[in-house]
Design a protein around this motif. Structure first.
Motif, PDB file in Angstrom:
ATOM      1  N   VAL A 157       0.820  -1.222   0.000  1.00  0.00           N
ATOM      2  CA  VAL A 157       0.000   0.000   0.000  1.00  0.00           C
ATOM      3  C   VAL A 157       0.852   1.270   0.000  1.00  0.00           C
ATOM      4  CG1 VAL A 157      -1.973  -1.119   1.079  1.00  0.00           C
ATOM      5  CG2 VAL A 157      -0.236  -0.082   2.532  1.00  0.00           C
ATOM      6  N   GLY A 158       2.178   1.106  -0.156  1.00  0.00           N
ATOM      7  CA  GLY A 158       3.062   2.259  -0.278  1.00  0.00           C
ATOM      8  C   GLY A 158       3.286   3.028   1.003  1.00  0.00           C
ATOM      9  N   LEU A 159       3.222   2.343   2.142  1.00  0.00           N
ATOM     10  CA  LEU A 159       3.395   3.009   3.432  1.00  0.00           C
ATOM     11  C   LEU A 159       4.675   2.589   4.141  1.00  0.00           C
ATOM     12  CD1 LEU A 159      -0.279   2.783   4.803  1.00  0.00           C
ATOM     13  CD2 LEU A 159       0.837   4.764   3.772  1.00  0.00           C
ATOM     14  N   GLN A 160       5.612   2.003   3.403  1.00  0.00           N
ATOM     15  CA  GLN A 160       6.847   1.553   4.027  1.00  0.00           C
ATOM     16  C   GLN A 160       7.619   2.742   4.605  1.00  0.00           C
ATOM     17  OE1 GLN A 160       6.047   1.368   0.815  1.00  0.00           O
ATOM     18  NE2 GLN A 160       7.830   1.385  -0.548  1.00  0.00           N
ATOM     19  N   PRO A 161       8.350   2.521   5.694  1.00  0.00           N
ATOM     20  CA  PRO A 161       9.094   3.619   6.340  1.00  0.00           C
ATOM     21  C   PRO A 161      10.198   4.152   5.432  1.00  0.00           C
ATOM     22  CG  PRO A 161       9.712   1.505   7.286  1.00  0.00           C
ATOM     23  CD  PRO A 161       8.543   1.233   6.396  1.00  0.00           C
ATOM     24  N   PHE A 162      10.446   5.439   5.552  1.00  0.00           N
ATOM     25  CA  PHE A 162      11.483   6.093   4.753  1.00  0.00           C
ATOM     26  C   PHE A 162      12.407   6.863   5.686  1.00  0.00           C
ATOM     27  CE2 PHE A 162      13.121   9.799   2.401  1.00  0.00           C
ATOM     28  CZ  PHE A 162      13.764   9.154   1.354  1.00  0.00           C
ATOM     29  N   GLY A 163      13.672   6.453   5.735  1.00  0.00           N
ATOM     30  CA  GLY A 163      14.638   7.136   6.589  1.00  0.00           C
ATOM     31  C   GLY A 163      14.722   6.513   7.966  1.00  0.00           C
ATOM     32  N   PRO A 164      15.777   6.830   8.712  1.00  0.00           N
ATOM     33  CA  PRO A 164      16.041   6.192  10.014  1.00  0.00           C
ATOM     34  C   PRO A 164      14.967   6.459  11.076  1.00  0.00           C
ATOM     35  CG  PRO A 164      17.562   8.021   9.621  1.00  0.00           C
ATOM     36  CD  PRO A 164      16.870   7.763   8.329  1.00  0.00           C
ATOM     37  N   VAL A 165      14.376   7.644  11.071  1.00  0.00           N
ATOM     38  CA  VAL A 165      13.366   7.950  12.087  1.00  0.00           C
ATOM     39  C   VAL A 165      12.146   7.062  11.906  1.00  0.00           C
ATOM     40  CG1 VAL A 165      11.760   9.703  12.942  1.00  0.00           C
ATOM     41  CG2 VAL A 165      14.134  10.318  12.453  1.00  0.00           C
ATOM     42  N   GLN A 166      11.616   7.023  10.687  1.00  0.00           N
ATOM     43  CA  GLN A 166      10.447   6.187  10.422  1.00  0.00           C
ATOM     44  C   GLN A 166      10.774   4.712  10.637  1.00  0.00           C
ATOM     45  OE1 GLN A 166       8.205   6.932   6.864  1.00  0.00           O
ATOM     46  NE2 GLN A 166       8.545   9.141   6.942  1.00  0.00           N
ATOM     47  N   LEU A 192      -2.336  -0.065  15.359  1.00  0.00           N
ATOM     48  CA  LEU A 192      -0.878   0.026  15.406  1.00  0.00           C
ATOM     49  C   LEU A 192      -0.347   1.014  14.372  1.00  0.00           C
ATOM     50  CD1 LEU A 192       0.038  -3.753  15.846  1.00  0.00           C
ATOM     51  CD2 LEU A 192       0.453  -1.941  17.512  1.00  0.00           C
ATOM     52  N   MET A 193      -0.908   0.986  13.163  1.00  0.00           N
ATOM     53  CA  MET A 193      -0.459   1.907  12.120  1.00  0.00           C
ATOM     54  C   MET A 193      -0.776   3.352  12.501  1.00  0.00           C
ATOM     55  SD  MET A 193       1.209   0.505   9.640  1.00  0.00           S
ATOM     56  CE  MET A 193       1.100   1.739   8.333  1.00  0.00           C
ATOM     57  N   HIS A 194      -1.927   3.554  13.125  1.00  0.00           N
ATOM     58  CA  HIS A 194      -2.293   4.896  13.571  1.00  0.00           C
ATOM     59  C   HIS A 194      -1.296   5.383  14.628  1.00  0.00           C
ATOM     60  CE1 HIS A 194      -4.468   7.737  16.256  1.00  0.00           C
ATOM     61  NE2 HIS A 194      -4.856   8.237  15.095  1.00  0.00           N
ATOM     62  N   ALA A 195      -0.967   4.513  15.576  1.00  0.00           N
ATOM     63  CA  ALA A 195      -0.002   4.887  16.623  1.00  0.00           C
ATOM     64  C   ALA A 195       1.368   5.172  16.016  1.00  0.00           C
ATOM     65  CB  ALA A 195       0.099   3.766  17.657  1.00  0.00           C
ATOM     66  N   TYR A 196       1.755   4.383  15.033  1.00  0.00           N
ATOM     67  CA  TYR A 196       3.043   4.577  14.352  1.00  0.00           C
ATOM     68  C   TYR A 196       3.124   5.955  13.719  1.00  0.00           C
ATOM     69  CZ  TYR A 196       6.029   4.293  10.147  1.00  0.00           C
ATOM     70  OH  TYR A 196       6.920   4.547   9.133  1.00  0.00           O
ATOM     71  N   TYR A 197       2.099   6.338  12.969  1.00  0.00           N
ATOM     72  CA  TYR A 197       2.131   7.642  12.311  1.00  0.00           C
ATOM     73  C   TYR A 197       2.011   8.791  13.305  1.00  0.00           C
ATOM     74  CZ  TYR A 197       2.356   5.988   7.550  1.00  0.00           C
ATOM     75  OH  TYR A 197       2.793   5.417   6.382  1.00  0.00           O
ATOM     76  N   GLN A 198       1.271   8.597  14.375  1.00  0.00           N
ATOM     77  CA  GLN A 198       1.194   9.624  15.405  1.00  0.00           C
ATOM     78  C   GLN A 198       2.572   9.882  16.015  1.00  0.00           C
ATOM     79  OE1 GLN A 198      -1.818  11.152  14.748  1.00  0.00           O
ATOM     80  NE2 GLN A 198      -2.078  11.345  16.945  1.00  0.00           N
ATOM     81  N   GLN A 199       3.324   8.819  16.250  1.00  0.00           N
ATOM     82  CA  GLN A 199       4.663   8.962  16.819  1.00  0.00           C
ATOM     83  C   GLN A 199       5.611   9.662  15.841  1.00  0.00           C
ATOM     84  OE1 GLN A 199       5.434   4.852  17.659  1.00  0.00           O
ATOM     85  NE2 GLN A 199       4.671   4.977  19.758  1.00  0.00           N
ATOM     86  N   VAL A 200       5.507   9.288  14.558  1.00  0.00           N
ATOM     87  CA  VAL A 200       6.362   9.927  13.548  1.00  0.00           C
ATOM     88  C   VAL A 200       6.045  11.408  13.431  1.00  0.00           C
ATOM     89  CG1 VAL A 200       6.898  10.030  11.071  1.00  0.00           C
ATOM     90  CG2 VAL A 200       6.756   7.812  12.234  1.00  0.00           C
ATOM     91  N   TYR A 201       4.743  11.733  13.335  1.00  0.00           N
ATOM     92  CA  TYR A 201       4.342  13.148  13.214  1.00  0.00           C
ATOM     93  C   TYR A 201       4.765  13.947  14.436  1.00  0.00           C
ATOM     94  CZ  TYR A 201       1.340  11.505   9.402  1.00  0.00           C
ATOM     95  OH  TYR A 201       0.864  10.931   8.249  1.00  0.00           O
ATOM     96  N   SER A 202       4.594  13.349  15.619  1.00  0.00           N
ATOM     97  CA  SER A 202       4.981  14.027  16.848  1.00  0.00           C
ATOM     98  C   SER A 202       6.484  14.284  16.880  1.00  0.00           C
ATOM     99  CB  SER A 202       4.557  13.190  18.062  1.00  0.00           C
ATOM    100  OG  SER A 202       4.974  13.799  19.259  1.00  0.00           O
ATOM    101  N   HIS A 203       7.258  13.313  16.416  1.00  0.00           N
ATOM    102  CA  HIS A 203       8.710  13.461  16.391  1.00  0.00           C
ATOM    103  C   HIS A 203       9.117  14.665  15.540  1.00  0.00           C
ATOM    104  CE1 HIS A 203      12.972  12.219  16.101  1.00  0.00           C
ATOM    105  NE2 HIS A 203      12.877  12.647  14.847  1.00  0.00           N
ATOM    106  N   TYR A 204       8.576  14.741  14.321  1.00  0.00           N
ATOM    107  CA  TYR A 204       8.964  15.830  13.428  1.00  0.00           C
ATOM    108  C   TYR A 204       8.420  17.176  13.906  1.00  0.00           C
ATOM    109  CZ  TYR A 204      10.916  12.589  10.047  1.00  0.00           C
ATOM    110  OH  TYR A 204      11.696  11.642   9.422  1.00  0.00           O
ATOM    111  N   PHE A 205       7.235  17.157  14.512  1.00  0.00           N
ATOM    112  CA  PHE A 205       6.674  18.403  15.040  1.00  0.00           C
ATOM    113  C   PHE A 205       7.592  18.994  16.099  1.00  0.00           C
ATOM    114  CE2 PHE A 205       4.230  20.872  18.060  1.00  0.00           C
ATOM    115  CZ  PHE A 205       3.465  21.684  17.245  1.00  0.00           C
ATOM    116  N   HIS A 206       7.961  18.180  17.062  1.00  0.00           N
ATOM    117  CA  HIS A 206       8.809  18.677  18.147  1.00  0.00           C
ATOM    118  C   HIS A 206      10.225  19.008  17.648  1.00  0.00           C
ATOM    119  CE1 HIS A 206       5.902  18.141  21.299  1.00  0.00           C
ATOM    120  NE2 HIS A 206       5.662  16.906  20.897  1.00  0.00           N
TER     121      HIS A 206
END
Length: 214
Positions: A157-166, A192-206
């Motif tokens: 579905v094209g949602l594989q992680p990109f880069g070390p943070v993801q 789980l996917m929702h939690a994953y993206y929430q963590q990624v978005y939060s990381h970049y936001f902060h």
């Protein structure tokens, strides 16, 4: 006191709820929980998903109020509490009649997808497509996927992680998915996917919140 523990439900009702809870629960040591999407599935199986839009809004509101820390994990006593709140918020006739009136499993699934999509603020099409791709990867019709299959699905579905943070957060998601050791059902995968993206978005936001204003 026993009546209060049952949240006012009969012993027979609690036994029925517990049976379905155990089917979808994730167990860590002595603690069993269901996630949000699995709770929605549980309500669907019990014929307790509301159909009217106003009732759906109240249904989602109850979940958010109980899940005030956004943990998205509920032990059985909390599930009983939510079911009691839901039957107070919406008439029992509205709940139970939905199950009997549903003409097909496909329509039941569509209704589930719509409510899950509303909770996670995505589209019903996205949830339905994800479910179809999940079932494609579930070649043995086991109803679950292992970590290798999950990684293939995410790539499909094209949602594989990109880069070390993801990749770091994705590895954590797979670790969480592996708890229990029996594979991951679709509804838990969505959570789980929702939690994953929430963590990624939060990381970049902060990361870019230079002044710490939040």
């Amino acid at each position: 006191q026993e009546f209060a523990k049952r949240q006012g439900f009969s012993e027979e009702e609690v036994a029925e709820f517990r049976q379905h809870f155990d089917r979808y629960a994730l167990r860590e040591r002595t603690i069993a929980t269901v996630d949000v999407a699995s709770f929605i599935r549980l309500c669907s199986v019990l014929g307790m998903l509301p159909s009217e839009e106003s009732d759906v809004r109240r249904f989602l509101h109850v979940i958010r109020v109980v899940d005030d820390e956004s943990r998205h994990q509920f032990e059985f006593p909390v599930v009983l509490r939510m079911l009691r709140l839901l039957t107070r918020e919406t008439t029992a006739e509205s709940f139970r009649s939905d199950s009997a009136a549903s003409p097909s499993n496909a329509e039941d699934s569509g209704h589930e997808h719509a409510i899950i999509a509303q909770f996670f603020e995505c589209t019903q099409l996205e949830i339905r497509t994800l479910h179809e791709m999940f079932e494609t990867r579930d070649e043995l019709d086991a109803g679950t996927l292992n970590n290798e299959q999950l990684q293939c699905l995410v790539e499909d579905v094209g949602l594989q992680p990109f880069g070390p943070v993801q990749e770091q957060y994705f590895a954590r998601m797979l670790e969480a998915a592996n708890k229990g050791g029996n594979g991951v059902m679709f509804h838990r995968f969505v959570t789980l996917m929702h939690a994953y993206y929430q963590q990624v978005y939060s990381h970049y936001f902060h990361r870019f919140d230079d002044d710490g204003s939040g």
